[in-house]
Write a protein that holds these residues in place. Sequence first.
Motif, short mmCIF file in Angstrom:
data_model
loop_
_atom_site.label_atom_id
_atom_site.label_comp_id
_atom_site.label_asym_id
_atom_site.label_seq_id
_atom_site.Cartn_x
_atom_site.Cartn_y
_atom_site.Cartn_z
N ALA A 39 -3.69 37.30 14.33
CA ALA A 39 -3.70 37.52 15.78
C ALA A 39 -4.75 38.56 16.17
O ALA A 39 -5.49 38.38 17.14
CB ALA A 39 -2.31 37.95 16.26
N VAL A 44 -6.03 36.65 19.58
CA VAL A 44 -5.16 35.69 20.28
C VAL A 44 -3.81 36.35 20.53
O VAL A 44 -3.36 37.17 19.74
CB VAL A 44 -4.98 34.38 19.47
CG1 VAL A 44 -6.29 33.61 19.38
CG2 VAL A 44 -4.41 34.63 18.09
N CYS A 47 0.32 33.99 17.26
CA CYS A 47 0.01 33.44 15.94
C CYS A 47 1.34 33.14 15.27
O CYS A 47 2.27 33.95 15.33
CB CYS A 47 -0.80 34.41 15.11
SG CYS A 47 -1.27 33.71 13.50
N LEU A 131 -3.07 29.45 15.60
CA LEU A 131 -3.53 30.41 16.60
C LEU A 131 -3.36 29.78 17.97
O LEU A 131 -3.71 28.60 18.16
CB LEU A 131 -5.01 30.73 16.39
CG LEU A 131 -5.44 31.15 15.00
CD1 LEU A 131 -6.97 31.21 14.92
CD2 LEU A 131 -4.82 32.48 14.61
N ASP A 133 -3.89 30.53 22.30
CA ASP A 133 -4.38 31.40 23.36
C ASP A 133 -4.03 30.76 24.70
O ASP A 133 -3.84 29.55 24.79
CB ASP A 133 -5.88 31.62 23.24
CG ASP A 133 -6.35 32.92 23.91
OD1 ASP A 133 -5.63 33.44 24.80
OD2 ASP A 133 -7.43 33.41 23.56
N LEU A 147 -9.70 31.21 8.99
CA LEU A 147 -8.37 30.63 9.19
C LEU A 147 -7.94 29.83 7.97
O LEU A 147 -6.78 29.91 7.54
CB LEU A 147 -8.35 29.75 10.45
CG LEU A 147 -7.00 29.12 10.80
CD1 LEU A 147 -5.90 30.16 10.98
CD2 LEU A 147 -7.14 28.26 12.06
#
Length: 167
Positions: A39, A44, A47, A131, A133, A147
């Motif tokens: 995160a 973001v 997570c 993730l 947002d 990632l």
Amino acid sequence: MIKPTFPDNEQERLALLHELLLLDTPPEERLDKIVAFAASEFDVPVCLISLVDSERQWFKARVGLAACETPRDISFCAHALHSGQILLVPDALLDARFHDNPLVLGPPHIRFYAGAPLICRDGLAIGTLCLIDTRPRTLDTVGQAILSSLRDLTVLALTAPEATTDA
């Protein structure tokens, strides 16, 4: 909204998920650290380590979301189970699979999603490291590599016994 379909290997996938004895277990610091780092690294608000069973996605670790599970039929993560690749949704409002999803139209107001499938033995995906947002965005190749590495660490943490130390 397009509901996620079941992978061809659904029975084997569910058998592995249940064999790992991960569902409905207490939080684990090593997994909480992975989602907190991700995160922060990707900036973001949400997570998750999401485990997808037959009816729901359950969050083994989470940052930025109070819910501990959501129904599978509205799950972004269930869509990500079909490929070994990261599922990228730069703007959920512009994606036919998700534009009218309740998780897009209401809390947590998902606009961006990147889900890396947690692929265990025999190529079976049990969930994702994802993730989320509230604004549209993308993930470049470096971000995708990071990632993927965090996903690999997550799989190791989920499938290996917790390390103990003697003091």
